[in-house]
Design an enzyme around this catalytic site. Structure first.
Site, PDB file in Angstrom:
ATOM      1  N   LYS A  20       0.853  -1.136   0.107  1.00 51.50           N
ATOM      2  CA  LYS A  20       0.115  -0.030  -0.128  1.00 51.50           C
ATOM      3  C   LYS A  20       1.096   1.283  -0.162  1.00 51.50           C
ATOM      4  O   LYS A  20       0.542   2.176  -0.835  1.00 51.50           O
ATOM      5  CB  LYS A  20      -0.898   0.088   1.239  1.00 51.50           C
ATOM      6  CG  LYS A  20      -2.001   1.197   1.146  1.00 51.50           C
ATOM      7  CD  LYS A  20      -3.055   0.641   2.097  1.00 51.50           C
ATOM      8  CE  LYS A  20      -3.035   0.858   3.411  1.00 51.50           C
ATOM      9  NZ  LYS A  20      -2.866   2.284   4.113  1.00 51.50           N
ATOM     10  N   ARG A  25       2.854   6.102  -3.339  1.00 49.17           N
ATOM     11  CA  ARG A  25       4.072   6.563  -3.884  1.00 49.17           C
ATOM     12  C   ARG A  25       4.329   6.581  -5.147  1.00 49.17           C
ATOM     13  O   ARG A  25       4.851   7.380  -5.958  1.00 49.17           O
ATOM     14  CB  ARG A  25       5.357   6.311  -2.909  1.00 49.17           C
ATOM     15  CG  ARG A  25       5.048   6.680  -1.456  1.00 49.17           C
ATOM     16  CD  ARG A  25       6.125   6.142  -0.418  1.00 49.17           C
ATOM     17  NE  ARG A  25       5.984   6.658   0.732  1.00 49.17           N
ATOM     18  CZ  ARG A  25       5.377   6.698   1.901  1.00 49.17           C
ATOM     19  NH1 ARG A  25       4.128   5.715   1.494  1.00 49.17           N
ATOM     20  NH2 ARG A  25       5.342   7.178   2.878  1.00 49.17           N
ATOM     21  N   GLY A  92      -5.276   8.186   5.301  1.00 49.35           N
ATOM     22  CA  GLY A  92      -4.284   9.091   6.086  1.00 49.35           C
ATOM     23  C   GLY A  92      -3.293   9.353   4.941  1.00 49.35           C
ATOM     24  O   GLY A  92      -2.604  10.389   4.860  1.00 49.35           O
ATOM     25  N   SER A 168       7.375   9.284  11.690  1.00 44.93           N
ATOM     26  CA  SER A 168       6.159   9.009  10.929  1.00 44.93           C
ATOM     27  C   SER A 168       6.699   8.888   9.325  1.00 44.93           C
ATOM     28  O   SER A 168       7.257  10.053   8.871  1.00 44.93           O
ATOM     29  CB  SER A 168       5.423  10.131  10.995  1.00 44.93           C
ATOM     30  OG  SER A 168       4.298  10.338  10.043  1.00 44.93           O
ATOM     31  N   GLN A 170       4.632   9.115   6.879  1.00 47.47           N
ATOM     32  CA  GLN A 170       3.964   9.938   6.396  1.00 47.47           C
ATOM     33  C   GLN A 170       4.300  11.402   6.414  1.00 47.47           C
ATOM     34  O   GLN A 170       4.214  12.032   5.474  1.00 47.47           O
ATOM     35  CB  GLN A 170       2.348   9.969   6.623  1.00 47.47           C
ATOM     36  CG  GLN A 170       1.840   8.507   6.204  1.00 47.47           C
ATOM     37  CD  GLN A 170       0.416   8.195   6.836  1.00 47.47           C
ATOM     38  OE1 GLN A 170      -0.043   8.947   7.478  1.00 47.47           O
ATOM     39  NE2 GLN A 170      -0.219   7.111   6.458  1.00 47.47           N
ATOM     40  N   ASP A 316       1.497  -1.077  11.549  1.00 49.15           N
ATOM     41  CA  ASP A 316       0.194  -1.444  11.598  1.00 49.15           C
ATOM     42  C   ASP A 316      -0.107  -2.733  11.876  1.00 49.15           C
ATOM     43  O   ASP A 316      -1.284  -3.253  11.571  1.00 49.15           O
ATOM     44  CB  ASP A 316       0.309  -1.536   9.875  1.00 49.15           C
ATOM     45  CG  ASP A 316       0.065   0.224   9.465  1.00 49.15           C
ATOM     46  OD1 ASP A 316      -0.252   0.985  10.061  1.00 49.15           O
ATOM     47  OD2 ASP A 316       0.769   0.404   8.487  1.00 49.15           O
ATOM     48  N   ARG A 347      -6.978   1.712  17.765  1.00 54.92           N
ATOM     49  CA  ARG A 347      -6.551   0.182  17.785  1.00 54.92           C
ATOM     50  C   ARG A 347      -6.226  -0.373  19.212  1.00 54.92           C
ATOM     51  O   ARG A 347      -6.644  -1.341  19.409  1.00 54.92           O
ATOM     52  CB  ARG A 347      -5.574   0.285  16.914  1.00 54.92           C
ATOM     53  CG  ARG A 347      -5.989   0.430  15.354  1.00 54.92           C
ATOM     54  CD  ARG A 347      -5.060   0.057  14.368  1.00 54.92           C
ATOM     55  NE  ARG A 347      -5.724   0.065  13.045  1.00 54.92           N
ATOM     56  CZ  ARG A 347      -4.995   0.394  11.852  1.00 54.92           C
ATOM     57  NH1 ARG A 347      -3.815   0.443  11.879  1.00 54.92           N
ATOM     58  NH2 ARG A 347      -5.649   0.407  10.909  1.00 54.92           N
ATOM     59  N   ARG A 389      -7.688  -3.270   9.528  1.00 52.80           N
ATOM     60  CA  ARG A 389      -6.668  -4.141  10.097  1.00 52.80           C
ATOM     61  C   ARG A 389      -7.480  -4.818  11.372  1.00 52.80           C
ATOM     62  O   ARG A 389      -7.184  -6.306  11.818  1.00 52.80           O
ATOM     63  CB  ARG A 389      -5.577  -3.465  10.565  1.00 52.80           C
ATOM     64  CG  ARG A 389      -4.709  -2.992   9.220  1.00 52.80           C
ATOM     65  CD  ARG A 389      -3.352  -2.728   9.437  1.00 52.80           C
ATOM     66  NE  ARG A 389      -2.850  -1.736   8.408  1.00 52.80           N
ATOM     67  CZ  ARG A 389      -2.447  -2.195   7.283  1.00 52.80           C
ATOM     68  NH1 ARG A 389      -2.448  -3.307   6.835  1.00 52.80           N
ATOM     69  NH2 ARG A 389      -2.012  -1.374   6.315  1.00 52.80           N
TER      70      ARG A 389
END
Ligand code: DC
Length: 674
Positions: A20, A25, A92, A168, A170, A316, A347, A389
């Site tokens: 993913k 990207r 996100g 991070s 991201q 994740d 989560r 997830r």
């Protein structure tokens, strides 16, 4: 003494869908490049659709996503401000990476929106460094200072050193993309190394980066070269099947072409610490990323501690690691994972609540949890909160034969792993499982059975298949899937789009597909449009008039089949349609093909529609319309060779239901064996 577990045998080789992170990207970098990029094996999932759709909205000539396609990038000057808000759905990554890109495009403005879950997630972490570089970032909600909707105005950015307190990928990716787009230099520092796909993919495209132990520096004025991408299998998705193999009692499972980037393999190492044997074979480098085959065999699992530098490398995968820990001997601690609270759901809370109500002893911590493993069978209903997830993690526990676990929203896996339920079922050696299944309660749904029952009921329009299938499903206490409803839902959103029906192309229609999801109700698999039930509109005349055209598009058929298969892998189903026994479930336990005289079908349909007995001219007119529709749907409406054809012209619906239920019960008994 620990209870004796029923056998769960894994087998075979599976290539889980594309990674993913790399898929997002690959699209963004291809769009930013001046030149053509061929992309193979991209993840075709709702999150990646969101990125593709957002890039299209900014002027990128982005084709429909498929296993092999080419993006003809026209460089940064081709990007314009989107006319309406960018719909980031549940993603996100789409939001944060594209916020970075827009921030670096001087004079461009984009508004970012998302679903309810994404609109709760913090965006301040990207806003802070992007503002420091010179972009304008505004949040519109007065009650929440850093969540969507968010407006980003690109500027002439200046070089900064971005000191991240959290690792991070991201944020790092957003800052690097912003700097790249504006020509500025930048340094990003992090406490631990986050996943480094952005760095690897930029380096492969000729961008000069200085990577150090605590971060990365990109000098100013870099150019992107076009480089083709082969997206390897997603290690986060693979972890669910690795966990299944770990929890099995016998067998070997091979997971092929998995990305083995060391910033992504934390979960495999945690599982190895717990006793799982994971051999890495055929390891090679493709596009700057190590990939290889994982060969996994079951193990006696022991508890472990997960924290510190482990966390960014398995963030994740923590929900599935927690589920594995629930079956390991001893107490597993997960700490330093406060970030889990701002994922697609909280989560920590979702995992703790669900494990607890399945009967596992769990203690919630502010930044993690403590889990006491048990060998007992687990029973209960899992609430996913729409979090993919969570659905998959508990789906693995549900596949263990002694557990009796149902999952409220199995369809939410479409965000990252649309074929999850099918792959999960394929990884289990059902012959081994079914031999032990004799004592199960045949009426239980979705309960610890890795090989759900499928009954296919096909037939032409108005042959009564939908109401028959609904009734049969009710009698068997399984779920009903109306496959035509998926075609209708997609036709409805196409009708509500700007494009006129005679100009619909498969690409345009498929770009709308992520708006259709499904959820399990008590009785059926219900397609939703933007999360809502739209049944009346879906059955209305405009949709009925245009649905055949949509149903003839190969890409649409492929997509609907995937949705229906995914539902049929998650739970026992009676599915009705045109090609269920031929194309969708060729190995269905029972295939029925309903036929009836067109006059009789027209008469029944009119009674349903008008609520009275129709006269002959009305029936004649409806018969003509039905015959015309039969012709349009003919290509996909043939009975399977092993289907049982039932002519319903002269039998009552009650009689035909009774007959199919008897056939279905016999088929179910045959599957379960002596
Ligand atoms: O059964 P229905 O009228 O709701 O189906 C709507 C349309 O979808 C119709 O044109 C046939 C098509 N369809 C199909 O091609 N394949 C299926 N499995 C189900 C429906």
């Amino acid at each position: 003494m620990s209870p004796v577990r029923s056998p769960l045998v894994v087998r075979g080789a599976i290539r889980v869908p594309g990674d993913k992170s790399m898929s997002h990207r690959a699209l963004i970098l291809a769009a930013m490049t001046n030149g053509s990029t061929r992309i193979r094996d991209i993840l075709v999932s709702a999150d990646v659709y969101a990125t593709a759709g957002a890039l299209r909205a900014m002027g990128v000539d982005m084709p429909a996503l498929s296993a092999d396609f080419v993006v003809h990038g026209r460089g940064l000057s081709s990007f314009h401000s989107p006319e309406s808000a960018l719909d980031c759905g549940n993603s996100g990554t789409t939001t944060r990476l594209l916020a970075g890109l827009v921030a670096g495009l001087e004079g461009r403005v984009a508004r970012f929106e998302g679903d309810a879950s994404l609109s709760r997630r913090p965006m301040g972490r990207v806003a802070v460094p992007l503002r420091e570089m010179g972009a304008r970032i505004e949040f519109e909600r007065p009650d929440r200072h850093d969540s969507l909707p968010m407006r980003v105005t690109g500027g002439a950015l200046t070089a900064i050193t971005c000191e991240n307190t959290q690792a991070s990928a991201q944020v790092k990716g957003a800052v690097l993309l912003a700097a790249l787009a504006s020509g500025a230099g930048v340094t990003v520092r992090e406490p631990y190394r986050s996943r480094d796909h952005t760095e690897r993919m930029l380096t492969a495209r000729g961008v000069h980066l200085i990577v150090t132990a605590d971060g990365v520096t990109m000098p100013p004025a870099q150019r992107l070269a076009a480089v083709d991408v082969e997206v390897p299998a997603d290690p986060s998705s693979a972890t669910f099947l690795v966990a299944l193999a770990a929890l099995a009692t016998a067998g070997v499972l091979r997971l092929e072409q998995v990305c083995l980037n060391p910033t992504r393999t934390g979960a495999f190492e945690v599982l190895e610490r717990m006793g799982v044997r994971i051999d890495r074979e055929e390891v090679r480098t493709v596009g700057g990323e190590p990939i290889g085959t994982l060969v996994v065999s079951p193990a006696a699992l022991c508890a472990t501690s997960i924290g510190g530098a482990d966390i960014p490398r398995c963030i994740d995968e923590l929900p599935i690691l927690a589920c594995v820990a629930a079956c390991a001997v001893g107490e597993t601690w997960i700490t330093g994972a406060g970030e889990l609270r701002v994922k697609e759901s909280d989560r920590i809370r979702s995992v703790v609540d669900n494990l607890r109500q399945l009967g596992v002893e769990v203690h919630e911590l502010p930044d993690g949890m403590r889990i006491t493993g048990t060998q007992a069978a687990l029973t209960g209903h899992v609430l996913t909160h729409g979090d993919h997830r969570i659905a998959m993690a508990f789906g693995v526990l549900a596949a263990m034969p002694d557990n009796r676990i149902t999952i409220d929203d199995p369809g939410c896996v479409s965000v990252s792993y649309p074929t999850f339920w099918r792959d999960l079922a394929a990884a289990v050696d059902h012959t081994a499982v079914d031999r032990t299944a004799g004592d199960r309660n045949a009426g239980d749904r979705n309960a610890g059975r890795p090989s759900p029952l499928v009954i296919a009921i096909d037939g032409p329009a108005a042959s009564g298949k939908s109401s028959t299938a609904q009734w049969v499903a009710q009698q068997l206490n399984v779920h009903h899937v109306d496959s035509g409803a998926f075609y209708r839902a997609l036709t409805l959103v196409a009708l509500e789009s700007q494009v006129l029906p005679d100009q619909w192309t498969p690409d345009e229609v498929m770009a709308l597909a992520p708006r259709i999801t499904w959820r399990l109700t008590d009785r059926s698999v219900l397609p939703l449009v933007d999360g809502h039930v739209r049944d009346d509109a879906m059955r209305d005349t405009p949709v009925t008039r245009h649905v055949s055209r949509v149903a003839q598009m190969a890409a649409v058929r492929h997509w609907v089949n995937e949705q229906v298969r995914s539902a049929g892998s998650a739970t026992d189903v009676v599915v009705d349609g045109r090609d269920i026994g031929t194309a969708v479930f060729p190995t269905a336990a029972l295939k029925v093909f309903l036929v009836a005289d067109p006059w009789e079908r027209a008469r029944r349909r009119l009674i349903q529609r008008l609520g009275r007995r129709p006269n002959d001219p009305e029936i004649a007119e409806e018969t003509e319309a039905l015959v015309a529709r039969d012709a349009l749907d003919a290509a996909q409406s043939a009975p399977a060779r092993d289907a049982i054809t039932i002519d319903t012209t002269t039998v009552t619906q009650e009689e035909q239901v009774e007959r199919i239920v008897a056939l279905a019960r016999a088929a179910r008994e045959r599957r379960q064996g002596p």
